[in-house]
Design a protein around this motif. Structure first.
Motif, PDB file in Angstrom:
ATOM      1  N   ALA A   1     -30.191 -84.957  51.202  1.00  0.00           N
ATOM      2  CA  ALA A   1     -30.766 -84.720  49.877  1.00  0.00           C
ATOM      3  C   ALA A   1     -32.217 -85.173  49.789  1.00  0.00           C
ATOM      4  O   ALA A   1     -32.892 -84.895  48.804  1.00  0.00           O
TER       5      ALA A   1
ATOM      6  N   THR B   1     -30.345 -80.219  50.375  1.00  0.00           N
ATOM      7  CA  THR B   1     -28.905 -80.061  50.198  1.00  0.00           C
ATOM      8  C   THR B   1     -28.425 -81.169  49.274  1.00  0.00           C
ATOM      9  O   THR B   1     -28.243 -82.295  49.719  1.00  0.00           O
ATOM     10  N   PRO B   2     -28.262 -80.885  47.980  1.00  0.00           N
ATOM     11  CA  PRO B   2     -27.846 -81.957  47.084  1.00  0.00           C
ATOM     12  C   PRO B   2     -26.365 -82.271  47.254  1.00  0.00           C
ATOM     13  O   PRO B   2     -25.596 -81.442  47.741  1.00  0.00           O
ATOM     14  N   ILE B   3     -25.980 -83.473  46.863  1.00  0.00           N
ATOM     15  CA  ILE B   3     -24.565 -83.806  46.776  1.00  0.00           C
ATOM     16  C   ILE B   3     -24.097 -83.270  45.425  1.00  0.00           C
ATOM     17  O   ILE B   3     -24.707 -83.579  44.405  1.00  0.00           O
ATOM     18  N   PRO B   4     -23.053 -82.460  45.400  1.00  0.00           N
ATOM     19  CA  PRO B   4     -22.620 -81.923  44.100  1.00  0.00           C
ATOM     20  C   PRO B   4     -22.097 -83.039  43.199  1.00  0.00           C
ATOM     21  O   PRO B   4     -21.665 -84.088  43.680  1.00  0.00           O
ATOM     22  N   GLY B   5     -22.132 -82.793  41.882  1.00  0.00           N
ATOM     23  CA  GLY B   5     -21.560 -83.748  40.937  1.00  0.00           C
ATOM     24  C   GLY B   5     -22.394 -84.991  40.750  1.00  0.00           C
ATOM     25  O   GLY B   5     -23.546 -85.046  41.168  1.00  0.00           O
ATOM     26  N   THR B   6     -21.806 -85.986  40.094  1.00  0.00           N
ATOM     27  CA  THR B   6     -22.522 -87.231  39.838  1.00  0.00           C
ATOM     28  C   THR B   6     -21.647 -88.425  40.192  1.00  0.00           C
ATOM     29  O   THR B   6     -20.441 -88.294  40.386  1.00  0.00           O
TER      30      THR B   6
ATOM     31  N   ARG C   1     -16.629 -85.507  45.202  1.00  0.00           N
ATOM     32  CA  ARG C   1     -17.914 -84.888  45.547  1.00  0.00           C
ATOM     33  C   ARG C   1     -17.975 -84.521  47.031  1.00  0.00           C
ATOM     34  O   ARG C   1     -18.979 -83.999  47.495  1.00  0.00           O
TER      35      ARG C   1
ATOM     36  N   SER D   1     -24.991 -87.257  31.747  1.00  0.00           N
ATOM     37  CA  SER D   1     -25.562 -88.033  32.842  1.00  0.00           C
ATOM     38  C   SER D   1     -27.071 -87.792  32.906  1.00  0.00           C
ATOM     39  O   SER D   1     -27.589 -86.876  32.255  1.00  0.00           O
TER      40      SER D   1
ATOM     41  N   VAL E   1     -31.145 -90.284  43.961  1.00  0.00           N
ATOM     42  CA  VAL E   1     -31.442 -89.398  45.091  1.00  0.00           C
ATOM     43  C   VAL E   1     -30.611 -88.108  45.080  1.00  0.00           C
ATOM     44  O   VAL E   1     -31.148 -87.002  45.167  1.00  0.00           O
ATOM     45  N   SER E   2     -29.283 -88.246  44.952  1.00  0.00           N
ATOM     46  CA  SER E   2     -28.443 -87.059  45.086  1.00  0.00           C
ATOM     47  C   SER E   2     -28.679 -86.105  43.918  1.00  0.00           C
ATOM     48  O   SER E   2     -28.614 -84.886  44.069  1.00  0.00           O
ATOM     49  N   VAL E   3     -28.974 -86.650  42.745  1.00  0.00           N
ATOM     50  CA  VAL E   3     -29.204 -85.824  41.569  1.00  0.00           C
ATOM     51  C   VAL E   3     -30.619 -85.240  41.596  1.00  0.00           C
ATOM     52  O   VAL E   3     -30.848 -84.095  41.198  1.00  0.00           O
TER      53      VAL E   3
ATOM     54  N   ALA F   1     -32.240 -84.225  44.124  1.00  0.00           N
ATOM     55  CA  ALA F   1     -32.228 -83.031  44.960  1.00  0.00           C
ATOM     56  C   ALA F   1     -31.706 -81.829  44.179  1.00  0.00           C
ATOM     57  O   ALA F   1     -32.228 -80.712  44.307  1.00  0.00           O
ATOM     58  N   GLN F   2     -30.704 -82.050  43.334  1.00  0.00           N
ATOM     59  CA  GLN F   2     -30.188 -80.959  42.499  1.00  0.00           C
ATOM     60  C   GLN F   2     -31.292 -80.428  41.585  1.00  0.00           C
ATOM     61  O   GLN F   2     -31.458 -79.218  41.431  1.00  0.00           O
TER      62      GLN F   2
ATOM     63  N   ASN G   1     -34.123 -78.512  43.485  1.00  0.00           N
ATOM     64  CA  ASN G   1     -33.683 -77.155  43.819  1.00  0.00           C
ATOM     65  C   ASN G   1     -33.655 -76.271  42.580  1.00  0.00           C
ATOM     66  O   ASN G   1     -34.079 -75.110  42.619  1.00  0.00           O
TER      67      ASN G   1
END
Lengths: 363, 327
Positions: free
Chosen positions: A277, A289-294, A310, B155, B186-188, B190-191, B194
C-alpha cells in the motif's frame, strides 16, 4: 534516597528479585502475555509477547488504534486507574508491574525513558528548559547546583543545541519544534536510561528536521549503547533506525523479524498488505494495492484472526481460531494460520521461499 | 492540452510585529508562477511555513493576493466575495487535511454532499439533488446506506470520501487538495490515492496537490514544484526531480525521506531549522543551510530559470552542475 543506598542505582529492593527468570533472561525488557483493557472491559492489547535485548533497536509499526503506544504507556503505568493490565513487564527479569509507585518512578526516566510525538506539549510551558533538565538530574542522578548545571549544558551540547547558557534560561515556546524534540531527548538522556521508548518522535517534525532527529538518535545509540523502542506508523522511519521490527494489528503482534527480512520477505498478509500500500520514491510508478476495509474498532474485534475480514487468503478457520506467533523462517515469526500460502497482495515483496512458485501472485 | 489555471508572480505578505514590537513584513508567498492544464496534477511540496497552503488559498481566491495575477478558465480570480467569485466556486473546490474538521458534525453526510447543489441552485428539485449526491456516493465508493449517517459514525477514510464527493458534486474543473491523505492510515491512504486517480480519469478534474510527503506526490503528480520560503526553487516531472534533483534543497528533501535498508552513507543532513520568513536571508534564501553555497549565493538571489533537461531551477550552481552530474 537513603533507603536505596548500597544498591545498584535505580534498582529498588523488590520482592520479585528472586524471580526464576531474573538471572537467565537475556532480554533487557520483556513483555509476557501482556494485556491492556479499558473499562468495559474492552481489551485493546491482547496477549502481547515482546522482548528487547540490551542495546537493541526494536521498531513497532501499526496503524492508529492498534495499541502500539498504549502498550508502553500501560507497561509504565502511565494511563491511570481506569486502565487495567495483565501479564508481566520484566526489566532484566523482574516484574516492574509489582513495584510501588515510588519505586516505579525511579525506573521511569532512570531505566526506561520516554519521548513523545509532540515535544511542545510534553515539556512544561511555564518552566525554563534549565529547570526542567536540572530537576531530572536531581531526581535520577542526585546532582545539584553547579554540577547539575554543568551536566545540563553538556546534555544540551550533546543533542546539538548551541549557545547552552542562554538556552537554559529560555522557555519551550522560544524553541522550534525540532529544538524542543532535542530538549526532550536531552531530558530522556539525563537519567542515563538503558532503554528509550520513542513514540512517534518525528511525526510532528518537518522532513529535514526529522532527518536531523533520527540522525541524533542513531548517534546517541552508537555512543551509549542505549536500547531503543521506536514506535511509528511510518515503516520507513522504523526501517531506517531499527534492527528488528514488530508489526501490530488490533492489539496483537502479527509479525516480528529482522528489519531486512520483514521488508524484503514479509510473511503475514497484513505486513505484505502494508508494504504493497506504500507509494515509493524509486522504481516504476505502479498503482497502489490498498488493503480493503478498515481497522476494526476495539469493541468489535473479530473472535479469530482480527485481520481475517480484510485478508484475501482467509479461510473459515481464520474466523474462529486465534493464530499464535509461530516460526515462519529463521528469526522471523508470524501469527497466521495460512503461512506458506502465496503472496496475498500484488506488489508486495515476495518471500524468497515462495518466489519460485508459478501461481505466486494472484491476478 | 489547454491551460486551465495560470498563476503569475503571486505574492502574499502579512504585517507582523516581532517580539520587540517592531513592525515587520512576513512574505508568506513571494513571487510564485505556475500553470496547470486540464485534467493534470501539479504537486507542491515543501516544509511547514514554505507557503504551500497560502498558495492554495490565494489560487482559490480565498485570500486576497498582495501582488500577481491568477487566471482560471480565461478569467481573473479575485478575492472579492461577489457574484463572479461565487460563480468560480462552482468550478474550483478544495479538500482539506482533516475530514472531520471539514465536515459539519450535526448534519447527515448525505445532506452535506447535496448542500453545494442547494447553494448554487442546481438540479430541478430536492429529489434530483439527492440523486446526484447518491451518484457521487457511488463514484467515491460509499454505500448508499451511509447517506443518513453523521460524520462521527464514519471511519477516517469514509469521511475523506464524503469530502471528495462534496467537492466533486459541482463537477469542478480544479480541485485544490491540501494534504488530503496526511490524516489517514497507510492502508486507507492507498485507497484514497487510488480513488483520487480514478476520479481524475473519470471527471477530468485538474488537481493542485499539496503535500509534505514526496512519495505520495510522486504517486499522483504529473509535475512537481518544490517550495522554500515562499518561492519555487525547482519544478519539473516528479521522477526527474526526485531521482536527479538539481537544486540542493530538493536533494536534501529527497535525502531526508526515511528509506529502510539504505544505510547512512551519502545522506544529507541539513543544519538548523528553516529560517523565519520574516528574516528572509539575503541572496538565495537557502544559502545558510546549503551544503554547496558559494559567496555569490549570499548576495544574489537566483532566478527560477529553465535548465538543461527542461525543468525549472533557482540555483546559481545548477547551470554549472546540471542534473546529470548529481545522478
Amino acid at each position: 534516597m537513603s533507603r536505596l543506598s548500597g544498591q545498584t542505582p535505580g534498582w529498588p529492593q523488590d520482592p520479585a528479585s528472586d524471580h526464576p527468570a531474573a538471572k537467565s533472561d537475556p532480554a533487557l525488557l520483556r513483555l509476557h502475555d501482556f494485556t491492556v483493557s479499558l473499562p468495559g472491559p474492552v481489551p485493546i492489547v491482547r496477549g502481547l509477547e515482546l522482548s528487547v535485548g540490551r542495546g537493541e533497536a526494536l521498531g513497532i509499526v501499526g496503524e492508529s488504534g492498534c495499541g502500539k503506544s498504549v502498550t508502553w504507556l500501560a507497561a509504565l503505568r502511565l494511563l491511570g486507574r481506569n486502565v487495567t493490565t495483565g501479564g508481566e513487564v520484566l526489566l532484566e527479569g523482574r516484574d516492574i508491574g509489582r513495584l510501588s509507585e515510588r519505586d516505579l518512578a525511579r525506573v521511569r526516566g532512570g531505566r526506561i525513558a520516554l519521548i513523545f510525538q509532540d515535544p511542545s506539549s510534553a515539556l512544561n510551558p511555564v518552566q525554563r528548559i534549565g529547570t526542567q533538565l536540572t530537576d531530572v538530574l536531581c531526581q535520577h542522578r542526585g546532582l545539584g547546583g553547579e554540577a547539575a548545571r554543568r551536566e545540563a549544558l553538556r546534555l544540551l551540547d550533546r543533542v546539538g543545541i548551541a549557545d547552552g547558557p542562554r538556552r537554559l534560561r529560555q522557555y519551550p515556546h522560544e524553541f522550534s519544534g525540532g529544538m524542543n524534540q532535542r530538549v526532550m531527548i536531552a531530558l530522556a538522556l539525563a537519567g542515563e536510561p538503558d532503554v528509550l521508548v520513542a513514540d512517534e518522535p518525528t511525526t510532528a517534525l518537518d522532513a529535514t528536521i526529522q532527518a536531523q532527529v533520527l540522525d541524533l538518535i542513531r548517534d546517541i545509540r552508537r555512543e551509549t549503547g542505549m536500547a531503543l523502542i521506536l514506535i511509528s506508523h511510518d515503516i520507513g522511519v522504523v526501517g531506517d533506525l531499527c534492527d528488528r521490527i514488530a508489526v501490530m494489528y488490533a492489539g496483537r503482534i502479527v509479525e516480528t523479524a529482522a528489519t531486512r527480512d520483514l521488508l524484503t520477505r514479509p510473511r503475514h498478509p497484513y505486513t505484505q498488505g502494508l508494504l504493497a500500500a506504500l507509494p515509493t520514491l524509486d522504481g516504476p510508478r505502479r498503482r497502489l494495492t490498498p488493503i480493503p476495509g478498515t481497522v476494526p474498532a476495539p469493541a468489535a474485534i473479530p473472535p479469530g484472526c482480527a485481520f481475517a475480514p480484510r485478508c484475501p487468503i482467509a479461510i473459515s478457520r481464520c474466523e474462529r481460531e486465534l493464530p499464535e506467533l509461530t516460526l515462519a523462517a529463521q528469526d522471523q515469526r508470524a501469527a497466521c494460520l495460512r503461512l506458506g500460502e502465496p503472496v496475498a497482495f500484488p506488489g508486495a515483496p515476495v518471500p524468497a521461499a515462495l518466489a519460485s512458485e508459478p501461481a505466486g501472485v494472484p491476478a | 492540452m489547454t491551460v486551465l489555471l495560470d498563476v503569475r508572480d503571486l505574492a502574499r505578505a502579512y504585517p507582523v510585529s516581532t517580539a520587540g514590537g517592531v513592525r515587520r513584513t512576513l512574505h508568506a508567498v513571494d513571487g510564485v508562477s505556475f500553470s496547470l492544464e486540464r485534467g493534470r496534477t501539479l504537486g507542491i511540496v515543501g516544509e511547514s511555513g514554505c507557503g504551500k497552503s497560502t498558495t492554495a488559498k490565494l489560487t482559490l481566491g480565498l485570500l486576497p493576493a498582495t501582488r500577481g495575477q491568477i487566471t482560471f478558465e480565461g478569467s481573473p480570480v479575485t478575492a472579492e466575495r461577489d457574484r463572479h467569485w461565487r460563480a468560480l466556486r462552482r468550478r474550483m473546490q478544495i479538500v482539506h487535511q482533516d475530514p472531520l474538521a471539514a465536515l459539519d458534525r450535526r448534519l447527515p453526510v448525505g445532506q452535506q454532499v447535496m448542500e453545494p447543489l442547494v447553494i448554487h441552485g442546481l438540479e430541478a428539485n430536492a429529489g434530483a439533488q439527492r440523486q446526484k449526491a447518491l451518484a457521487l456516493f457511488d463514484a467515491v465508493g460509499l454505500r448508499p446506506d451511509l447517506f443518513e449517517r453523521f460524520p462521527h459514525e464514519l471511519s477516517g477514510g469514509q469521511r475523506q470520501r464524503v469530502v471528495l464527493a462534496r467537492a466533486l458534486v459541482l463537477d469542478p474543473a480544479l480541485l485544490v487538495c491540501d494534504e488530503p491523505i496526511s490524516a489517514l492510515d497507510v492502508s486507507v491512504a492507498a485507497q484514497v490515492i487510488n480513488l483520487m486517480q480514478d476520479l481524475q480519469m473519470r471527471f477530468g478534474t485538474a488537481y493542485l496537490f499539496i503535500s509534505h510527503d514526496l512519495k505520495v506526490v510522486r504517486q499522483v503528480a504529473d509535475e512537481v514544484a518544490v517550495m522554500y520560503l515562499g518561492r519555487i526553487v525547482e519544478q519539473g516531472p516528479p521522477d526527474a526531480l526526485f531521482h536527479a534533483p538539481a537544486h540542493p534543497y530538493t536533494e536534501a528533501l529527497v535525502s531526508a525521506v526515511p528509506t529502510p535498508l539504505r544505510g547512512t552513507q551519502g545522506r544529507i543532513i541539513l543544519k538548523g531549522d528553516p529560517p523565519n520568513p520574516v528574516d528572509r536571508p539575503s541572496g538565495c534564501a537557502f544559502h545558510p543551510r546549503c551544503p554547496r553555497a558559494v559567496a555569490r549565493c549570499r548576495d544574489e538571489a537566483p532566478a527560477l530559470k529553465r535548465v538543461a533537461d527542461g525543468r525549472l531551477g533557482a540555483c546559481h550552481l545548477v547551470a554549472d552542475a546540471p542534473a546529470a552530474a548529481v545522478a
